[in-house]
Motif scaffolding. Sequence first.
Motif, PDB file in Angstrom:
ATOM      1  N   ALA A   1      15.707  -7.072   9.161  1.00  0.00           N
ATOM      2  CA  ALA A   1      14.420  -6.368   9.128  1.00  0.00           C
ATOM      3  C   ALA A   1      14.412  -5.249   8.088  1.00  0.00           C
ATOM      4  O   ALA A   1      13.351  -4.790   7.687  1.00  0.00           O
ATOM      5  N   ALA A   2      15.571  -4.821   7.634  1.00  0.00           N
ATOM      6  CA  ALA A   2      15.629  -3.727   6.668  1.00  0.00           C
ATOM      7  C   ALA A   2      14.950  -4.093   5.346  1.00  0.00           C
ATOM      8  O   ALA A   2      14.524  -3.210   4.605  1.00  0.00           O
ATOM      9  N   HIS A   3      14.803  -5.374   5.060  1.00  0.00           N
ATOM     10  CA  HIS A   3      14.154  -5.750   3.799  1.00  0.00           C
ATOM     11  C   HIS A   3      12.713  -5.240   3.750  1.00  0.00           C
ATOM     12  O   HIS A   3      12.211  -4.906   2.687  1.00  0.00           O
ATOM     13  N   VAL A   4      12.049  -5.118   4.892  1.00  0.00           N
ATOM     14  CA  VAL A   4      10.671  -4.606   4.927  1.00  0.00           C
ATOM     15  C   VAL A   4      10.648  -3.163   4.452  1.00  0.00           C
ATOM     16  O   VAL A   4       9.750  -2.743   3.728  1.00  0.00           O
ATOM     17  N   VAL A   5      11.657  -2.402   4.824  1.00  0.00           N
ATOM     18  CA  VAL A   5      11.741  -1.000   4.437  1.00  0.00           C
ATOM     19  C   VAL A   5      12.005  -0.882   2.940  1.00  0.00           C
ATOM     20  O   VAL A   5      11.523   0.035   2.279  1.00  0.00           O
ATOM     21  N   LEU A   6      12.757  -1.812   2.393  1.00  0.00           N
ATOM     22  CA  LEU A   6      13.152  -1.730   0.999  1.00  0.00           C
ATOM     23  C   LEU A   6      12.134  -2.295   0.015  1.00  0.00           C
ATOM     24  O   LEU A   6      12.232  -2.063  -1.175  1.00  0.00           O
ATOM     25  N   LEU A   7      11.127  -3.016   0.505  1.00  0.00           N
ATOM     26  CA  LEU A   7      10.145  -3.628  -0.408  1.00  0.00           C
ATOM     27  C   LEU A   7       9.459  -2.606  -1.320  1.00  0.00           C
ATOM     28  O   LEU A   7       9.337  -2.854  -2.519  1.00  0.00           O
ATOM     29  N   PRO A   8       8.961  -1.468  -0.815  1.00  0.00           N
ATOM     30  CA  PRO A   8       8.315  -0.523  -1.738  1.00  0.00           C
ATOM     31  C   PRO A   8       9.252  -0.005  -2.820  1.00  0.00           C
ATOM     32  O   PRO A   8       8.840   0.216  -3.957  1.00  0.00           O
ATOM     33  N   VAL A   9      10.518   0.196  -2.480  1.00  0.00           N
ATOM     34  CA  VAL A   9      11.482   0.700  -3.458  1.00  0.00           C
ATOM     35  C   VAL A   9      11.686  -0.333  -4.564  1.00  0.00           C
ATOM     36  O   VAL A   9      11.739  -0.034  -5.721  1.00  0.00           O
TER      37      VAL A   9
ATOM     38  N   LEU B   1       0.824  -1.212   0.000  1.00  0.00           N
ATOM     39  CA  LEU B   1       0.000   0.000   0.000  1.00  0.00           C
ATOM     40  C   LEU B   1       0.857   1.261   0.000  1.00  0.00           C
ATOM     41  O   LEU B   1       0.447   2.301  -0.536  1.00  0.00           O
ATOM     42  N   ALA B   2       2.040   1.185   0.577  1.00  0.00           N
ATOM     43  CA  ALA B   2       2.928   2.355   0.622  1.00  0.00           C
ATOM     44  C   ALA B   2       3.544   2.657  -0.739  1.00  0.00           C
ATOM     45  O   ALA B   2       3.792   3.828  -1.058  1.00  0.00           O
TER      46      ALA B   2
ATOM     47  N   ALA C   1       2.947  10.528   6.451  1.00  0.00           N
ATOM     48  CA  ALA C   1       1.716  11.163   6.942  1.00  0.00           C
ATOM     49  C   ALA C   1       0.555  10.160   6.960  1.00  0.00           C
ATOM     50  O   ALA C   1      -0.222  10.120   7.919  1.00  0.00           O
ATOM     51  N   VAL C   2       0.461   9.355   5.919  1.00  0.00           N
ATOM     52  CA  VAL C   2      -0.587   8.334   5.874  1.00  0.00           C
ATOM     53  C   VAL C   2      -0.363   7.319   6.990  1.00  0.00           C
ATOM     54  O   VAL C   2      -1.314   6.885   7.656  1.00  0.00           O
ATOM     55  N   TYR C   3       0.891   6.953   7.233  1.00  0.00           N
ATOM     56  CA  TYR C   3       1.189   6.024   8.318  1.00  0.00           C
ATOM     57  C   TYR C   3       0.814   6.628   9.669  1.00  0.00           C
ATOM     58  O   TYR C   3       0.257   5.939  10.531  1.00  0.00           O
ATOM     59  N   ALA C   4       1.093   7.902   9.854  1.00  0.00           N
ATOM     60  CA  ALA C   4       0.714   8.575  11.108  1.00  0.00           C
ATOM     61  C   ALA C   4      -0.804   8.526  11.286  1.00  0.00           C
ATOM     62  O   ALA C   4      -1.303   8.229  12.376  1.00  0.00           O
ATOM     63  N   ALA C   5      -1.542   8.787  10.214  1.00  0.00           N
ATOM     64  CA  ALA C   5      -3.005   8.743  10.287  1.00  0.00           C
ATOM     65  C   ALA C   5      -3.502   7.324  10.564  1.00  0.00           C
ATOM     66  O   ALA C   5      -4.484   7.141  11.293  1.00  0.00           O
TER      67      ALA C   5
ATOM     68  N   PRO D   1       2.430   2.760  -3.936  1.00  0.00           N
ATOM     69  CA  PRO D   1       1.778   3.766  -4.784  1.00  0.00           C
ATOM     70  C   PRO D   1       1.829   5.177  -4.180  1.00  0.00           C
ATOM     71  O   PRO D   1       1.949   6.156  -4.907  1.00  0.00           O
ATOM     72  N   ILE D   2       1.767   5.262  -2.862  1.00  0.00           N
ATOM     73  CA  ILE D   2       1.852   6.577  -2.212  1.00  0.00           C
ATOM     74  C   ILE D   2       3.251   7.158  -2.410  1.00  0.00           C
ATOM     75  O   ILE D   2       3.408   8.341  -2.721  1.00  0.00           O
ATOM     76  N   LEU D   3       4.273   6.312  -2.246  1.00  0.00           N
ATOM     77  CA  LEU D   3       5.650   6.768  -2.477  1.00  0.00           C
ATOM     78  C   LEU D   3       5.843   7.264  -3.902  1.00  0.00           C
ATOM     79  O   LEU D   3       6.451   8.307  -4.135  1.00  0.00           O
ATOM     80  N   VAL D   4       5.312   6.514  -4.858  1.00  0.00           N
ATOM     81  CA  VAL D   4       5.475   6.878  -6.264  1.00  0.00           C
ATOM     82  C   VAL D   4       4.696   8.156  -6.578  1.00  0.00           C
ATOM     83  O   VAL D   4       5.213   9.061  -7.243  1.00  0.00           O
ATOM     84  N   ALA D   5       3.457   8.242  -6.110  1.00  0.00           N
ATOM     85  CA  ALA D   5       2.598   9.376  -6.462  1.00  0.00           C
ATOM     86  C   ALA D   5       2.930  10.642  -5.685  1.00  0.00           C
ATOM     87  O   ALA D   5       2.947  11.735  -6.260  1.00  0.00           O
ATOM     88  N   TRP D   6       3.184  10.522  -4.386  1.00  0.00           N
ATOM     89  CA  TRP D   6       3.297  11.725  -3.552  1.00  0.00           C
ATOM     90  C   TRP D   6       4.627  11.869  -2.833  1.00  0.00           C
ATOM     91  O   TRP D   6       4.912  12.907  -2.258  1.00  0.00           O
TER      92      TRP D   6
END
Length: 182
Positions: free
Chosen positions: A174-182, A97-98, A112-116, A100-105
């Motif tokens: 655990a860093a692989h989770v951070v890199l998945l969207p990239v 889910l992150a 911000a979406v994660y904070a919400a 498309p947000i990373l790519v678009a915005w």
Amino acid sequence: APFAGVVADRVDRKKLLIGSRAAVGVVAACLSVAVLSGAGTPGVLTLFGFCIGTLFAFMAPAQQAATANAVPLADLSSAISVESAGSNISRIAGPALAAPILVAWGAGWSFAVYAASNVLMLLALAPVHLKSHIDRHEPGNGWHRWKEGLRHARDRPPAVAALVTMSVFSVFGAAHVVLLPV
């Protein structure tokens, strides 16, 4: 994290979950502002990563123990399975889910979406009733209990292997989770 487990056994778990989840939301909101304003330098991002990692270290044992406190003993096996499935699904769905947000915005809006989303998690947690699992009559302070836990693991070699594996994974894997969207 081992000290956080001792804390989770000594304080009201629901309060710990609500407090740590709220703090994660605040840190994520601040991170969003820092990134959107251009102040997201490597040093600032490292500080935010440390803060969120520390909060998750305190949240994890309370969250896992909360499953056992929230359901009757007869339903515990099913509840643990559902909690585990939900946790694993979130590891896949969150980055998916992150992306498309990373790519678009960009990253700032992703934070911000994660904070919400933390607000939604707090609303879902609010009505949950946990049986208290606090035994105020247990001997020893938190430091003593932590050392007893390490002694307990040392006397059981499979526990030592599991702890070492999880420690190595938490630092390097655990860093692989951070890199998945990239």
